[in-house]
Design a protein around this motif. Structure first.
Motif, PDB file in Angstrom:
ATOM      1  N   LEU A 120       0.539  -1.584  -0.184  1.00  0.00           N
ATOM      2  CA  LEU A 120      -0.398  -0.206   0.444  1.00  0.00           C
ATOM      3  C   LEU A 120       1.199   1.183   0.063  1.00  0.00           C
ATOM      4  O   LEU A 120       1.804   1.275   0.772  1.00  0.00           O
ATOM      5  N   ASN A 121       0.239   2.077  -0.692  1.00  0.00           N
ATOM      6  CA  ASN A 121       1.151   3.148  -1.228  1.00  0.00           C
ATOM      7  C   ASN A 121       0.795   4.379  -0.882  1.00  0.00           C
ATOM      8  O   ASN A 121       0.245   5.629  -1.250  1.00  0.00           O
ATOM      9  N   PRO A 122       0.375   4.619  -0.025  1.00  0.00           N
ATOM     10  CA  PRO A 122      -0.073   6.404   0.425  1.00  0.00           C
ATOM     11  C   PRO A 122       0.450   7.528   0.748  1.00  0.00           C
ATOM     12  O   PRO A 122       1.212   7.463   0.665  1.00  0.00           O
ATOM     13  N   HIS A 123      -0.446   8.967  -0.048  1.00  0.00           N
ATOM     14  CA  HIS A 123       0.421   9.882   0.624  1.00  0.00           C
ATOM     15  C   HIS A 123       0.117   9.794   1.937  1.00  0.00           C
ATOM     16  O   HIS A 123      -0.265  10.085   2.874  1.00  0.00           O
ATOM     17  N   PRO A 124       1.392  11.803   2.791  1.00  0.00           N
ATOM     18  CA  PRO A 124       1.770  11.392   4.257  1.00  0.00           C
ATOM     19  C   PRO A 124       0.501  12.319   4.474  1.00  0.00           C
ATOM     20  O   PRO A 124       0.596  12.922   5.763  1.00  0.00           O
ATOM     21  N   VAL A 125      -0.944  12.567   3.810  1.00  0.00           N
ATOM     22  CA  VAL A 125      -1.802  13.501   3.845  1.00  0.00           C
ATOM     23  C   VAL A 125      -3.530  12.851   3.882  1.00  0.00           C
ATOM     24  O   VAL A 125      -3.153  12.232   3.477  1.00  0.00           O
ATOM     25  N   ARG A 126      -4.340  13.611   4.682  1.00  0.00           N
ATOM     26  CA  ARG A 126      -5.130  13.107   5.138  1.00  0.00           C
ATOM     27  C   ARG A 126      -6.059  13.486   3.753  1.00  0.00           C
ATOM     28  O   ARG A 126      -5.994  14.527   3.312  1.00  0.00           O
ATOM     29  N   THR A 173       9.895  -2.479  10.050  1.00  0.00           N
ATOM     30  CA  THR A 173      10.693  -2.540   8.976  1.00  0.00           C
ATOM     31  C   THR A 173       9.950  -2.177   7.622  1.00  0.00           C
ATOM     32  O   THR A 173       8.800  -1.951   7.127  1.00  0.00           O
ATOM     33  N   SER A 174      11.032  -1.829   6.765  1.00  0.00           N
ATOM     34  CA  SER A 174      10.493  -1.193   5.242  1.00  0.00           C
ATOM     35  C   SER A 174       9.884  -2.628   4.718  1.00  0.00           C
ATOM     36  O   SER A 174       9.081  -2.485   4.028  1.00  0.00           O
ATOM     37  N   GLY A 175      10.694  -4.112   4.799  1.00  0.00           N
ATOM     38  CA  GLY A 175       9.514  -5.065   4.473  1.00  0.00           C
ATOM     39  C   GLY A 175      11.584  -5.518   3.420  1.00  0.00           C
ATOM     40  O   GLY A 175      10.870  -6.316   2.175  1.00  0.00           O
ATOM     41  N   TYR A 243       2.115  -3.633   7.798  1.00  0.00           N
ATOM     42  CA  TYR A 243       1.612  -4.426   7.241  1.00  0.00           C
ATOM     43  C   TYR A 243       1.229  -4.464   5.810  1.00  0.00           C
ATOM     44  O   TYR A 243       0.843  -5.504   4.744  1.00  0.00           O
ATOM     45  N   SER A 244       2.153  -3.548   5.212  1.00  0.00           N
ATOM     46  CA  SER A 244       2.114  -3.792   3.496  1.00  0.00           C
ATOM     47  C   SER A 244       3.399  -4.972   3.547  1.00  0.00           C
ATOM     48  O   SER A 244       3.812  -5.422   3.440  1.00  0.00           O
ATOM     49  N   VAL A 245       2.625  -6.325   2.809  1.00  0.00           N
ATOM     50  CA  VAL A 245       3.529  -6.993   1.669  1.00  0.00           C
ATOM     51  C   VAL A 245       4.284  -6.310   0.901  1.00  0.00           C
ATOM     52  O   VAL A 245       3.451  -6.045  -0.137  1.00  0.00           O
ATOM     53  N   ARG A 252       7.897 -10.685   2.369  1.00  0.00           N
ATOM     54  CA  ARG A 252       7.938 -10.056   3.727  1.00  0.00           C
ATOM     55  C   ARG A 252       7.009  -8.685   3.440  1.00  0.00           C
ATOM     56  O   ARG A 252       6.586  -8.820   2.683  1.00  0.00           O
ATOM     57  N   VAL A 253       6.932  -8.200   4.810  1.00  0.00           N
ATOM     58  CA  VAL A 253       6.333  -8.117   5.448  1.00  0.00           C
ATOM     59  C   VAL A 253       6.659  -6.617   6.059  1.00  0.00           C
ATOM     60  O   VAL A 253       7.093  -6.655   6.830  1.00  0.00           O
ATOM     61  N   SER A 254       6.065  -4.927   5.650  1.00  0.00           N
ATOM     62  CA  SER A 254       6.829  -4.030   6.408  1.00  0.00           C
ATOM     63  C   SER A 254       5.840  -3.975   7.481  1.00  0.00           C
ATOM     64  O   SER A 254       4.452  -3.505   7.618  1.00  0.00           O
ATOM     65  N   THR A 255       6.724  -4.079   9.632  1.00  0.00           N
ATOM     66  CA  THR A 255       5.928  -4.376  10.363  1.00  0.00           C
ATOM     67  C   THR A 255       6.239  -3.374  11.428  1.00  0.00           C
ATOM     68  O   THR A 255       7.094  -3.514  11.733  1.00  0.00           O
ATOM     69  N   PRO A 256       5.389  -3.313  11.800  1.00  0.00           N
ATOM     70  CA  PRO A 256       5.457  -1.804  13.410  1.00  0.00           C
ATOM     71  C   PRO A 256       5.790  -3.020  14.263  1.00  0.00           C
ATOM     72  O   PRO A 256       6.014  -3.618  14.270  1.00  0.00           O
ATOM     73  N   LEU A 257       6.420  -1.684  15.131  1.00  0.00           N
ATOM     74  CA  LEU A 257       7.810  -2.515  16.016  1.00  0.00           C
ATOM     75  C   LEU A 257       7.588  -1.971  17.197  1.00  0.00           C
ATOM     76  O   LEU A 257       6.912  -0.854  17.760  1.00  0.00           O
TER      77      LEU A 257
END
Length: 412
Positions: A120-126, A173-175, A243-245, A252-257
């Motif tokens: 998932l590639n979101p922009h840093p804005v709402r 992790t960036s994944g 949680y992006s694959v 591998r998953v970009s995983t919050p730590l």
């Protein structure tokens, strides 16, 4: 779950019907994960994934030909998108605009996965305020030759710098090879101000960790260090969210730590299979991120104290307008795919075997470059460690792919 035509399944997710085409298609052969497995993964971790990507316009990075082929980037939401997909129109510096997808629930996650999106590639804005980011992104990008322990050291220093300026970093992790720190901020600053704050943060990290971290923009000047990539905060940039694959063979998953995990955990531990188990057991370590909103006043004051960042020299003097590097660079190839780039590099090394022994890992640069809708690859070699009398001259490119040819042809 109902059957549908064309080898599809229709899933009922949060009151919405989501059609999954070719659900049995194997996306990750090594662990045997299918398209339906990925949909179910994102539904299972939806709360965490939406905490990172929900409510934000996103670029659709579609792997329609599988993970072994290059994806294409789709900014404009498909016209036939379902009514549970919101949209937001972004305006870009070059004068163009795009109506991009905004996902707000688990059904939306399943829908983008069905399109072939892995990460998932979101922009840093709402979507409600497209001009003022509410997230500063710290991308710790290791140069070749840098091991994970050095990334951990730099991450810890980055956490200290953030805390010293009233901000909270949330690591993941960036994944791939690096680490991201996400920082929630009040949406009171423009993109250019947020980027300045990020650049200032990078400069301060470099000051506190000389040799370990760098804020140098030009890759050939970084050496074997961790680049604190502040330009990920530029307006057009997106990064893979929580949680992006990622398109690696092990899924591998970009995983919050949690910060207590940063010194001991490794990126390869976190795959679709293990993250499903971890999430079910522990939940989301970033559950409190939206309650930790900070301000950029401290970093912007530091920017004033440090003064303008040193800029790399520009202009080659040959009338081309191209930057003249301070390093002895040669370009080897420009290719459409990464395997072609690596093959060209091998050919160059075979032709210059006497030079290869002088090169450090960071001297060889194979960079993915963003084209109009996909990546292309540039191969360069920095000859800084090769004795001057032994340095090869710039030769014709072994492969000279033109990433803009298709764009020009469309306009002709």
């Amino acid at each position: 779950m109902a059957a549908a035509k064309d080898d599809a399944e229709v899933l009922e997710i949060g009151g919405h019907d989501v059609r999954v085409s070719h659900p049995g298609k194997v996306v990750f052969p090594e662990p045997g994960l299918t398209k339906l497995d990925l949909v179910r993964y994102y539904v299972a971790v939806a709360d965490g994934a939406l905490r990172g990507a929900g409510g934000r316009p996103m670029v659709l990075k579609r792997f329609v030909k599988g993970i072994a082929q290059e994806p294409f980037f789709q900014k404009r939401v498909p016209e036939n998108h379902p009514d549970f997909i919101d949209t937001a129109t972004l305006h870009y510096a070059r004068g163009t605009s795009a109506e991009e997808a905004v996902v707000r629930d688990a059904a939306g996650l399943a829908w983008v996965v069905n399109l072939g999106c892995l990460d998932l590639n979101p922009h840093p804005v709402r979507a409600e305020d497209l001009d003022h980011p509410d997230e500063l992104r710290v991308d710790l990008d290791p140069m070749p030759g840098v091991d994970w322990s050095q990334i951990v050291d730099v991450a810890m220093i980055a956490r200290d710098v953030l805390e010293d300026h009233g901000l909270v970093g949330w690591p993941k992790t960036s994944g791939s090879r690096g680490m991201h720190l996400l920082v929630r901020i009040a949406p009171d600053w423009t993109y250019s101000e947020v980027r300045l704050a990020a650049e200032t943060l990078a400069r301060e990290i470099e000051r506190r960790a000389p040799g370990l971290a760098t804020a140098r923009w030009w890759k050939e000047e970084r050496g074997e260090s961790v680049f604190v990539d502040f330009n990920q905060n530029a307006k057009d940039r997106t990064v893979a969210s929580a949680y992006s694959v990622r398109p690696l063979p092990d899924a591998r998953v970009s995983t919050p730590l949690d910060w207590s995990e940063v010194p001991t955990r490794r990126p390869e531990e976190f795959t679709v299979t293990t993250v499903l188990e971890r999430y079910a057991e522990l939940g989301d370590p970033h559950a409190g991120i939206d309650d930790a909103v900070g301000r950029l006043d401290g970093l912007l004051r530091l920017a004033d104290e440090l003064g303008p960042a040193e800029k790399a020299p520009r202009g080659s003097g040959d009338g081309s307008g191209r930057r003249q590097s301070s390093m002895p660079l040669i370009e080897v190839a420009r290719t459409e795919t990464k395997p072609e780039a690596l093959e060209a590099l091998d050919r160059w090394k075979a032709a210059h075997a006497g030079v290869v022994g002088h090169l450090s890992p960071a001297d060889v640069m194979v960079d993915g470059m963003r084209g109009s809708s996909s990546l292309w690859y540039r191969v360069r070699v920095n000859l800084q460690h090769v004795p001057e009398g032994q340095r090869p001259e710039q030769e014709p490119l072994l492969v000279d792919y033109d990433p803009w040819e298709a764009v020009r042809n469309r306009g002709s």
